[in-house]
Design a protein around this motif. Sequence first.
Motif, PDB file in Angstrom:
ATOM      1  N   GLY A 160       0.786  -1.226   0.000  1.00 31.73           N
ATOM      2  CA  GLY A 160       0.000   0.000   0.000  1.00 31.73           C
ATOM      3  C   GLY A 160       0.818   1.275   0.000  1.00 31.73           C
ATOM      4  N   GLN A 161       2.111   1.186  -0.274  1.00 29.52           N
ATOM      5  CA  GLN A 161       2.989   2.351  -0.232  1.00 29.52           C
ATOM      6  C   GLN A 161       3.087   3.020  -1.597  1.00 29.52           C
ATOM      7  OE1 GLN A 161       4.478   3.447   2.677  1.00 29.52           O
ATOM      8  NE2 GLN A 161       3.226   1.835   3.627  1.00 29.52           N
ATOM      9  N   LYS A 162       3.429   4.302  -1.567  1.00 24.27           N
ATOM     10  CA  LYS A 162       3.737   5.038  -2.785  1.00 24.27           C
ATOM     11  C   LYS A 162       5.182   4.734  -3.207  1.00 24.27           C
ATOM     12  CE  LYS A 162       0.100   7.777  -3.669  1.00 24.27           C
ATOM     13  NZ  LYS A 162      -0.549   7.948  -4.982  1.00 24.27           N
ATOM     14  N   PHE A 163       5.407   4.769  -4.490  1.00 28.12           N
ATOM     15  CA  PHE A 163       6.739   4.488  -5.002  1.00 28.12           C
ATOM     16  C   PHE A 163       7.727   5.544  -4.508  1.00 28.12           C
ATOM     17  CE2 PHE A 163       9.978   5.310  -8.274  1.00 28.12           C
ATOM     18  CZ  PHE A 163      10.631   4.090  -8.250  1.00 28.12           C
ATOM     19  N   ASP A 164       8.850   5.086  -3.953  1.00 32.10           N
ATOM     20  CA  ASP A 164       9.916   5.968  -3.468  1.00 32.10           C
ATOM     21  C   ASP A 164      11.233   5.455  -4.042  1.00 32.10           C
ATOM     22  OD1 ASP A 164      11.813   7.449  -2.154  1.00 32.10           O
ATOM     23  OD2 ASP A 164      10.874   7.283  -0.180  1.00 32.10           O
ATOM     24  N   PRO A 165      11.856   6.218  -4.934  1.00 33.56           N
ATOM     25  CA  PRO A 165      13.104   5.743  -5.568  1.00 33.56           C
ATOM     26  C   PRO A 165      14.232   5.511  -4.577  1.00 33.56           C
ATOM     27  CG  PRO A 165      12.732   8.066  -6.045  1.00 33.56           C
ATOM     28  CD  PRO A 165      11.483   7.572  -5.389  1.00 33.56           C
ATOM     29  N   ASN A 166      14.096   6.045  -3.367  1.00 31.96           N
ATOM     30  CA  ASN A 166      15.130   5.823  -2.361  1.00 31.96           C
ATOM     31  C   ASN A 166      15.073   4.397  -1.799  1.00 31.96           C
ATOM     32  OD1 ASN A 166      16.196   8.528  -2.371  1.00 31.96           O
ATOM     33  ND2 ASN A 166      14.362   9.160  -1.255  1.00 31.96           N
ATOM     34  N   PHE A 167      13.883   3.760  -1.912  1.00 35.44           N
ATOM     35  CA  PHE A 167      13.704   2.424  -1.334  1.00 35.44           C
ATOM     36  C   PHE A 167      13.212   1.389  -2.340  1.00 35.44           C
ATOM     37  CE2 PHE A 167      13.032   5.535   2.041  1.00 35.44           C
ATOM     38  CZ  PHE A 167      13.915   5.096   3.001  1.00 35.44           C
ATOM     39  N   HIS A 168      12.675   1.849  -3.464  1.00 38.76           N
ATOM     40  CA  HIS A 168      12.056   0.930  -4.414  1.00 38.76           C
ATOM     41  C   HIS A 168      12.703   1.053  -5.794  1.00 38.76           C
ATOM     42  CE1 HIS A 168       8.562   2.221  -1.676  1.00 38.76           C
ATOM     43  NE2 HIS A 168       9.082   1.102  -1.180  1.00 38.76           N
ATOM     44  N   GLN A 169      12.671  -0.052  -6.519  1.00 41.06           N
ATOM     45  CA  GLN A 169      13.142  -0.075  -7.905  1.00 41.06           C
ATOM     46  C   GLN A 169      11.989  -0.527  -8.795  1.00 41.06           C
ATOM     47  OE1 GLN A 169      16.456  -2.650  -8.625  1.00 41.06           O
ATOM     48  NE2 GLN A 169      16.458  -2.298 -10.831  1.00 41.06           N
ATOM     49  N   ALA A 170      11.497   0.398  -9.618  1.00 44.22           N
ATOM     50  CA  ALA A 170      10.362   0.092 -10.491  1.00 44.22           C
ATOM     51  C   ALA A 170      10.857  -0.674 -11.712  1.00 44.22           C
ATOM     52  CB  ALA A 170       9.653   1.373 -10.909  1.00 44.22           C
ATOM     53  N   VAL A 171      10.378  -1.912 -11.854  1.00 40.74           N
ATOM     54  CA  VAL A 171      10.785  -2.736 -13.005  1.00 40.74           C
ATOM     55  C   VAL A 171       9.626  -2.923 -13.981  1.00 40.74           C
ATOM     56  CG1 VAL A 171      12.570  -3.928 -11.707  1.00 40.74           C
ATOM     57  CG2 VAL A 171      10.241  -4.842 -11.724  1.00 40.74           C
ATOM     58  N   MET A 172       8.475  -2.432 -13.564  1.00 41.63           N
ATOM     59  CA  MET A 172       7.307  -2.611 -14.420  1.00 41.63           C
ATOM     60  C   MET A 172       6.247  -1.588 -14.030  1.00 41.63           C
ATOM     61  SD  MET A 172       5.105  -6.126 -14.951  1.00 41.63           S
ATOM     62  CE  MET A 172       6.616  -7.051 -15.188  1.00 41.63           C
ATOM     63  N   ARG A 173       5.499  -1.101 -15.050  1.00 45.51           N
ATOM     64  CA  ARG A 173       4.373  -0.194 -14.790  1.00 45.51           C
ATOM     65  C   ARG A 173       3.099  -0.852 -15.316  1.00 45.51           C
ATOM     66  NH1 ARG A 173       5.250   4.759 -12.854  1.00 45.51           N
ATOM     67  NH2 ARG A 173       7.421   5.490 -12.758  1.00 45.51           N
ATOM     68  N   VAL A 174       2.070  -0.797 -14.480  1.00 47.57           N
ATOM     69  CA  VAL A 174       0.803  -1.455 -14.823  1.00 47.57           C
ATOM     70  C   VAL A 174      -0.345  -0.478 -14.624  1.00 47.57           C
ATOM     71  CG1 VAL A 174       1.655  -3.751 -14.244  1.00 47.57           C
ATOM     72  CG2 VAL A 174       0.552  -2.357 -12.478  1.00 47.57           C
ATOM     73  N   GLN A 189      10.367  -8.537  -5.564  1.00 43.64           N
ATOM     74  CA  GLN A 189      11.511  -9.014  -4.770  1.00 43.64           C
ATOM     75  C   GLN A 189      11.656  -8.116  -3.553  1.00 43.64           C
ATOM     76  OE1 GLN A 189      15.816  -8.433  -5.944  1.00 43.64           O
ATOM     77  NE2 GLN A 189      15.703 -10.665  -6.240  1.00 43.64           N
ATOM     78  N   LYS A 190      11.851  -8.741  -2.401  1.00 41.52           N
ATOM     79  CA  LYS A 190      11.949  -7.989  -1.152  1.00 41.52           C
ATOM     80  C   LYS A 190      13.206  -7.134  -1.124  1.00 41.52           C
ATOM     81  CE  LYS A 190       9.424 -11.445   1.581  1.00 41.52           C
ATOM     82  NZ  LYS A 190       8.230 -10.628   1.757  1.00 41.52           N
ATOM     83  N   ARG A 197      20.444   2.076   6.170  1.00 41.15           N
ATOM     84  CA  ARG A 197      20.986   2.174   4.816  1.00 41.15           C
ATOM     85  C   ARG A 197      20.416   1.042   3.958  1.00 41.15           C
ATOM     86  NH1 ARG A 197      27.360   2.730   3.917  1.00 41.15           N
ATOM     87  NH2 ARG A 197      26.816   4.755   4.844  1.00 41.15           N
ATOM     88  N   VAL A 198      19.950   1.421   2.768  1.00 40.99           N
ATOM     89  CA  VAL A 198      19.386   0.424   1.860  1.00 40.99           C
ATOM     90  C   VAL A 198      20.517  -0.407   1.256  1.00 40.99           C
ATOM     91  CG1 VAL A 198      18.071   0.054  -0.252  1.00 40.99           C
ATOM     92  CG2 VAL A 198      17.418   1.896   1.307  1.00 40.99           C
ATOM     93  N   ILE A 199      20.444  -1.727   1.486  1.00 45.00           N
ATOM     94  CA  ILE A 199      21.446  -2.613   0.874  1.00 45.00           C
ATOM     95  C   ILE A 199      20.881  -3.279  -0.383  1.00 45.00           C
ATOM     96  CG2 ILE A 199      22.608  -3.009   3.066  1.00 45.00           C
ATOM     97  CD1 ILE A 199      21.247  -5.761   3.148  1.00 45.00           C
ATOM     98  N   ARG A 200      19.548  -3.292  -0.492  1.00 47.99           N
ATOM     99  CA  ARG A 200      18.909  -3.769  -1.718  1.00 47.99           C
ATOM    100  C   ARG A 200      17.501  -3.187  -1.790  1.00 47.99           C
ATOM    101  NH1 ARG A 200      17.806 -10.067  -2.842  1.00 47.99           N
ATOM    102  NH2 ARG A 200      15.879  -9.620  -1.704  1.00 47.99           N
ATOM    103  N   PRO A 201      17.180  -2.406  -2.833  1.00 49.85           N
ATOM    104  CA  PRO A 201      15.836  -1.853  -2.945  1.00 49.85           C
ATOM    105  C   PRO A 201      14.826  -2.937  -3.314  1.00 49.85           C
ATOM    106  CG  PRO A 201      17.091  -1.316  -4.890  1.00 49.85           C
ATOM    107  CD  PRO A 201      18.047  -1.995  -3.969  1.00 49.85           C
TER     108      PRO A 201
END
Length: 209
Positions: A160-174, A189-190, A197-201
């Motif tokens: 339910g979160q909004k996309f945040d490039p600091n934590f998320h990587q958008a690989v697809m738009r629907v 992917q988690k 510190r983000v080690i993997r978005p």
Amino acid sequence: MSKKDEQKMKEMQQEIDEAEAEETAADEAEAPETAEASESDAAEADAAAEAEAPDEDAAALKAQVESLKAALEEKDNRVKRLQADFENFRRRTSKEREELANVVTQDLLKSMLPILDNFDRAMAAEQKDNESFQKGVEMIYTQLHETLKNAGLELIDTAGQKFDPNFHQAVMRVENPDLEDDTIAQELQKGYIVKGRVIRPSMVQVVSN
């Protein structure tokens, strides 16, 4: 007073006047020489003073140059000492950081050894009961999750979160008319954070109507 005495006094007075006249003439003759001598002495004194003045200026300049050289050398030595201290500090902190990383790695791996032991037991056991096997794997997963959590690992929340490039990587738009634009539609992917510190978005699908 007899005429003879008066005559004698006149002669004496005349001799005195003549002597005074001669003395006056001698003084007047010596006066220019004395004045010339005085002027000569003054000129020599001025010349000597002028000759000494450059010597004094040169000595003062030389002393000033030596003082500046000494100050510059002192500053140069101080800079070299600071550079040496900084290099020693850099090497020391680098070594301490490396040793600390080794200790942290050793502690983390040591805490995961019981999980590895449980995996070995699960793989060695006869898999007659699939339900029991699944429960065992779930217990091992929970144990692994808790171990990593205690080491500082945190899961990035995407539900339910909004996309945040600091934590998320958008690989697809629907497209999804039920959700607002830029809302995360699905997590593929988690993602994880360690100590903030983000080690993997998180790899996510993002709504774009």
